[in-house]
Design a protein around this motif. Structure first.
Motif, PDB file in Angstrom:
ATOM      1  N   GLY A  14       0.677  -1.364  -0.069  1.00  0.00           N
ATOM      2  CA  GLY A  14       0.060  -0.156  -0.048  1.00  0.00           C
ATOM      3  C   GLY A  14       0.731   1.112   0.014  1.00  0.00           C
ATOM      4  N   ILE A  15       1.934   1.212   0.833  1.00  0.00           N
ATOM      5  CA  ILE A  15       2.739   2.546   1.150  1.00  0.00           C
ATOM      6  C   ILE A  15       3.680   2.781  -0.294  1.00  0.00           C
ATOM      7  CG2 ILE A  15       4.804   3.508   1.950  1.00  0.00           C
ATOM      8  CD1 ILE A  15       4.000   2.120   4.638  1.00  0.00           C
ATOM      9  N   PHE A  16       4.001   1.380  -0.889  1.00  0.00           N
ATOM     10  CA  PHE A  16       4.648   1.521  -2.188  1.00  0.00           C
ATOM     11  C   PHE A  16       3.750   1.963  -3.235  1.00  0.00           C
ATOM     12  CE2 PHE A  16       4.949  -0.948  -6.176  1.00  0.00           C
ATOM     13  CZ  PHE A  16       5.764  -0.322  -6.631  1.00  0.00           C
ATOM     14  N   PHE A  17       2.499   1.657  -3.313  1.00  0.00           N
ATOM     15  CA  PHE A  17       1.562   1.934  -4.354  1.00  0.00           C
ATOM     16  C   PHE A  17       1.378   3.629  -4.011  1.00  0.00           C
ATOM     17  CE2 PHE A  17      -2.938   2.509  -5.970  1.00  0.00           C
ATOM     18  CZ  PHE A  17      -2.689   2.142  -7.214  1.00  0.00           C
ATOM     19  N   LEU A  18       1.143   4.069  -2.904  1.00  0.00           N
ATOM     20  CA  LEU A  18       0.711   5.510  -2.651  1.00  0.00           C
ATOM     21  C   LEU A  18       1.776   6.202  -3.232  1.00  0.00           C
ATOM     22  CD1 LEU A  18      -1.123   5.409   0.772  1.00  0.00           C
ATOM     23  CD2 LEU A  18      -1.967   6.120  -1.435  1.00  0.00           C
ATOM     24  N   LEU A  19       3.060   6.025  -2.755  1.00  0.00           N
ATOM     25  CA  LEU A  19       4.438   6.584  -3.111  1.00  0.00           C
ATOM     26  C   LEU A  19       4.455   6.634  -4.607  1.00  0.00           C
ATOM     27  CD1 LEU A  19       7.189   5.653  -0.732  1.00  0.00           C
ATOM     28  CD2 LEU A  19       6.210   7.971  -1.244  1.00  0.00           C
ATOM     29  N   PHE A  20       4.340   5.645  -5.159  1.00  0.00           N
ATOM     30  CA  PHE A  20       4.451   5.568  -6.542  1.00  0.00           C
ATOM     31  C   PHE A  20       3.574   6.367  -7.357  1.00  0.00           C
ATOM     32  CE2 PHE A  20       4.167   3.769 -10.868  1.00  0.00           C
ATOM     33  CZ  PHE A  20       5.657   3.183 -11.261  1.00  0.00           C
ATOM     34  N   VAL A  21       2.420   6.420  -6.967  1.00  0.00           N
ATOM     35  CA  VAL A  21       1.277   7.293  -7.511  1.00  0.00           C
ATOM     36  C   VAL A  21       1.424   8.890  -7.262  1.00  0.00           C
ATOM     37  CG1 VAL A  21      -1.195   7.770  -7.541  1.00  0.00           C
ATOM     38  CG2 VAL A  21      -0.445   5.532  -7.371  1.00  0.00           C
ATOM     39  N   ALA A  22       1.790   9.042  -6.134  1.00  0.00           N
ATOM     40  CA  ALA A  22       2.388  10.515  -5.823  1.00  0.00           C
ATOM     41  C   ALA A  22       3.322  11.017  -6.720  1.00  0.00           C
ATOM     42  CB  ALA A  22       2.376  10.618  -4.378  1.00  0.00           C
ATOM     43  N   PHE A  23       4.411  10.037  -6.691  1.00  0.00           N
ATOM     44  CA  PHE A  23       5.729  10.506  -7.500  1.00  0.00           C
ATOM     45  C   PHE A  23       5.283  10.762  -8.832  1.00  0.00           C
ATOM     46  CE2 PHE A  23       9.054   8.680  -4.492  1.00  0.00           C
ATOM     47  CZ  PHE A  23       8.883   9.694  -3.576  1.00  0.00           C
ATOM     48  N   ALA A  24       4.508   9.727  -9.286  1.00  0.00           N
ATOM     49  CA  ALA A  24       4.091   9.659 -10.901  1.00  0.00           C
ATOM     50  C   ALA A  24       3.509  10.991 -11.225  1.00  0.00           C
ATOM     51  CB  ALA A  24       3.201   8.478 -11.025  1.00  0.00           C
ATOM     52  N   ALA A  25       2.564  11.408 -10.170  1.00  0.00           N
ATOM     53  CA  ALA A  25       1.704  12.629 -10.512  1.00  0.00           C
ATOM     54  C   ALA A  25       2.525  13.883 -10.359  1.00  0.00           C
ATOM     55  CB  ALA A  25       0.490  12.488  -9.539  1.00  0.00           C
ATOM     56  N   LEU A  26       3.393  13.760  -9.411  1.00  0.00           N
ATOM     57  CA  LEU A  26       3.966  15.029  -8.999  1.00  0.00           C
ATOM     58  C   LEU A  26       5.451  15.435  -9.626  1.00  0.00           C
ATOM     59  CD1 LEU A  26       3.026  15.088  -5.281  1.00  0.00           C
ATOM     60  CD2 LEU A  26       2.048  16.392  -6.926  1.00  0.00           C
ATOM     61  N   LEU A  27       6.128  14.334  -9.938  1.00  0.00           N
ATOM     62  CA  LEU A  27       7.420  14.562 -10.490  1.00  0.00           C
ATOM     63  C   LEU A  27       7.479  14.300 -11.663  1.00  0.00           C
ATOM     64  CD1 LEU A  27       9.739  12.477  -7.822  1.00  0.00           C
ATOM     65  CD2 LEU A  27       9.391  14.818  -7.884  1.00  0.00           C
ATOM     66  N   PRO A  28       7.941  15.246 -12.505  1.00  0.00           N
ATOM     67  CA  PRO A  28       7.941  15.000 -14.019  1.00  0.00           C
ATOM     68  C   PRO A  28       9.377  14.128 -14.255  1.00  0.00           C
ATOM     69  CG  PRO A  28       8.780  17.286 -13.205  1.00  0.00           C
ATOM     70  CD  PRO A  28       8.174  16.567 -12.194  1.00  0.00           C
ATOM     71  N   GLY A  29       9.040  13.130 -15.205  1.00  0.00           N
ATOM     72  CA  GLY A  29      10.096  12.324 -15.532  1.00  0.00           C
ATOM     73  C   GLY A  29      10.235  10.936 -14.747  1.00  0.00           C
ATOM     74  N   PHE A  30       9.284  10.787 -13.601  1.00  0.00           N
ATOM     75  CA  PHE A  30       9.310   9.715 -12.746  1.00  0.00           C
ATOM     76  C   PHE A  30       8.801   8.567 -13.603  1.00  0.00           C
ATOM     77  CE2 PHE A  30       7.634   6.930  -9.687  1.00  0.00           C
ATOM     78  CZ  PHE A  30       8.507   6.611  -9.113  1.00  0.00           C
ATOM     79  N   ALA A  31       7.440   8.759 -14.040  1.00  0.00           N
ATOM     80  CA  ALA A  31       6.633   7.490 -14.680  1.00  0.00           C
ATOM     81  C   ALA A  31       6.956   7.176 -16.011  1.00  0.00           C
ATOM     82  CB  ALA A  31       5.261   7.923 -14.546  1.00  0.00           C
TER      83      ALA A  31
END
Lengths: 323, 340
Positions: A14-31
């Protein structure tokens, strides 16, 4: 009642998923595919070590000498090639060294009945010392022309995927096969769950325990070869680093209890992914080193606290051998 | 009678004259006694130099040790080593033990600016001269021999800024360990240069803890985010093997200018510059540093100066290693030769 069914593996995922989604949404170039592959590549060595540790921990042991097997036999390969030996000869020698080392570890734990914590703590120091005093000229064993081509194990790309990621995936499949399909795997779970019970039912506990440490040593050596190929040298003083804690963290965080008998490859993968995502995201955000440690600590504490709230221990659930 | 006597004496006198003449060249061959060398030899003979590096087994510390032995042992001095093997507490313990063993000189390689500072001050109070090497502490002792890290940061940053001209102007900085003064000083040098170049954008500045694997992981991620990066300032060649591996893996060797620094050992410096892994490696030339230290020790002991009463520094003259001089015999040194 229902909450209690969420185990640590679920929480960490769950934590991994939340972090991943947050990074993907907020960090350009992450996803991006490229970044995902880099993320995996950066944690593949840690993941492979996690698999080695998982085998031992599931069998209710721990292997603190893993970083020594990561550093010394692969360092020996580089040193021997530097001194003019052939690459296949050097690799064979290194694998033999890892095999003998694992067997001695296993023998001390299974037959001499020395607790694994102390055995591997001491044997790891011994192996690292042996490397430093006898085998290597310098701490960092440099790449030499004789190693030409071997760096592909850590740096190559096949079908757009880095070789070290492919190697990690293959290692996952092999270990999953060993643990889930073979009889040896079933024995390891049985020994981890209840060593005395396993002995009574006629499982050859001692040879299986030796095998666990031999496998761990061989996988550790393999991870070391990937690491050396990846950075074009073997920084053998990695033994003095905190890497062993990272490995235990990946295993425990993923949900393999230190009391043994539970968990599997999936747990290692989840633990590795969480660590990888955190490191990658923080590097992109250019968070300084000390800040990274702080954040890493907070996330880990959240995972552990959540687990102890949702799965409180009592006399019934606690197992002998819990650390 | 007189004549007779003279006649008898004549050969005697002649013989004496010849004998006197014969002894003349012998007198001329008797040299003058140089009045100072005896005292010099006496000041050095039997004295012990204790060497505490952060760890043995890497090119810098092995080179310093070999150089010190080569210079001092012929004078009857003993060079002993206490290897803390990267453990700061083991190092502090080694220095504490040495305080009671009372060597004439301690050569100290500090892991950080604080840990040994008080101990070094005490050592000089007790009459042990202290020479600090490359990584100094907040206590200024008899001598510091080492690189000027601010200058290293400045020169490497200048080279990277120059290489970025007409390109993206995006650079990355791969620092060492945050607790090490060398890393902080080098960063200051980099900042000094960047203050003059507002067009340069630092997209990443992180500590890789002197660890090649960590340096590689950071650089990989940064290069994926910024494939148009034009330069990287690295803080140590031993760690930047990893940085270079990431650049090579991304297929950007030659496009991303990588500047670093190190002791100038052939395998770690010249060979890697030749292979294109590093574009610039500022060498602080370990054999020269060892010779500087030995010279300092000879001077301190022979002058009889009381430890702690004089304080000086010898900053190393840096050798920039680039493709132009990497193949030369003199730009780098071989550890195996120094140990001979």
């Amino acid at each position: 009642m229902e909450l209690k069914q969420i185990n640590q593996q679920g929480i960490v995922f769950g934590i991994f998923f939340l972090l991943f989604v947050a990074f993907a949404a907020l960090l350009p170039g992450f996803a991006t595919t490229q970044n995902m592959l880099t993320l995996l590549q950066n944690v593949s060595v840690l993941g492979i070590l996690g698999l080695a540790m998982a085998i031992v921990v599931i069998g209710r042991g721990v292997d603190l000498s893993l970083i020594a097997t990561l550093a010394v036999p692969p360092g020996l390969v580089l040193q021997m090639v530097q001194d003019g030996h052939s690459l296949p000869g050097a690799i064979t020698t290194a694998l033999m060294l890892a095999l003998v080392f694992g067997a001695i570890n296993g023998w001390l734990i299974a037959y001499a009945e020395v607790p694994s914590l102390f055995t591997t703590l001491a044997s790891g120091l011994f192996l690292a010392g042996l490397g430093q005093a006898v085998l290597f000229n310098l701490d960092v064993v440099q790449w030499s022309p004789g190693m030409q081509g071997f760096e592909r194990l850590g740096q190559g790309i096949v079908f757009g995927i880095p070789v070290s990621v492919i190697v990690f995936i293959i290692a996952c499949l092999v270990v999953a096969f060993l643990l889930r399909i073979t009889r040896i795997g079933a024995y390891i779970y049985a020994i981890g769950d209840n060593p005395y019970g396993a002995k009574v039912t006629g499982i050859p506990s001692r040879p299986i325990i030796v095998l666990q440490y031999v496998l761990a040593a061989l996988i550790g050596c393999f991870a070391g070869l990937v690491l050396a190929a990846s950075v074009n040298s073997m920084p053998t003083r990695i033994f003095n680093s905190t890497m062993i804690y990272d490995v235990i963290l990946v295993v425990v965080l993923g949900g393999i209890g230190l009391s043994g008998g539970r968990g599997g490859v999936l747990n290692v993968v989840i633990g590795t992914l969480l660590i990888g995502t955190m490191l990658n995201g923080m590097t992109i955000m250019d968070i300084p080193y000390s800040g990274q440690n702080l954040i890493k600590g907070v996330v880990l504490l959240i995972a552990v606290i959540a687990d102890s709230f949702l799965n409180p221990r009592n006399e019934e659930t606690a197992q002998q051998g819990d650390i | 009678m007189v004549f007779g006597l003279t006649r008898q004496l004549k050969p005697l006198i002649g013989g004496a004259a010849i004998a006197a003449l014969a002894t003349f060249p012998a007198l001329a061959q008797q040299g003058l006694d140089e009045p100072f060398q005896g005292a010099f030899k006496q000041a050095l003979a039997g004295k012990t130099v204790a060497y505490v590096p952060v760890a043995m087994n890497f090119d810098l510390t092995e080179g310093w040790f070999a150089g010190l032995k080569k210079e001092l042992e012929p004078y009857g001095m003993k060079v002993i080593v206490r290897d803390p093997n990267w453990s700061t507490s083991a190092g502090a313990q080694a220095v504490t033990t040495l305080l009671s063993e009372k060597p004439a000189v301690m050569v100290i390689h500090n892991p950080d600016v604080q840990t040994y500072a008080k101990l070094l001050q005490r050592a000089e109070k007790e009459g042990i001269a202290v020479i600090q090497i490359n990584m100094g502490s907040v206590y200024r002792s008899s001598a510091f021999v080492g690189a000027n890290w601010i200058e290293i940061g400045e020169r490497n940053a200048e080279a990277v800024v120059k290489a970025c001209e007409g390109k993206s102007n995006k650079i990355a900085v791969v620092q060492g360990a945050l607790s090490a003064a060398t890393s902080a000083y080098t960063l200051k040098g980099v900042e000094n240069v960047l203050a003059k170049h507002p067009e340069i954008k630092v997209v990443s500045s992180q500590a890789a803890d002197w660890d090649a694997a960590k340096a590689k992981a950071i650089t990989q991620t940064v290069l994926k985010q910024h494939p148009d990066l034009c330069g990287i300032v690295g803080f140590w060649d031993g760690m930047d093997i990893g940085t270079a591996a990431a650049v090579k893996e991304a297929g950007l060797t030659g496009k991303v200018f990588l500047a670093t620094s190190g002791g100038g050992e052939r395998k770690g410096a010249c060979e890697l510059v030749k292979s294109g892994a590093f574009d610039l490696n500022l060498s602080y030339d370990v054999p020269t540093q060892a010779a500087d230290m030995a010279a300092m020790i000879k001077w301190l002991l022979s002058s009889g100066v009381k430890p702690g009463t004089v304080k000086g520094s010898i900053y190393t003259t840096l050798i920039p290693i680039t493709k132009e001089n990497a193949s030369s015999e003199t730009a780098c040194w071989n550890l195996s030769d120094l140990k001979k």
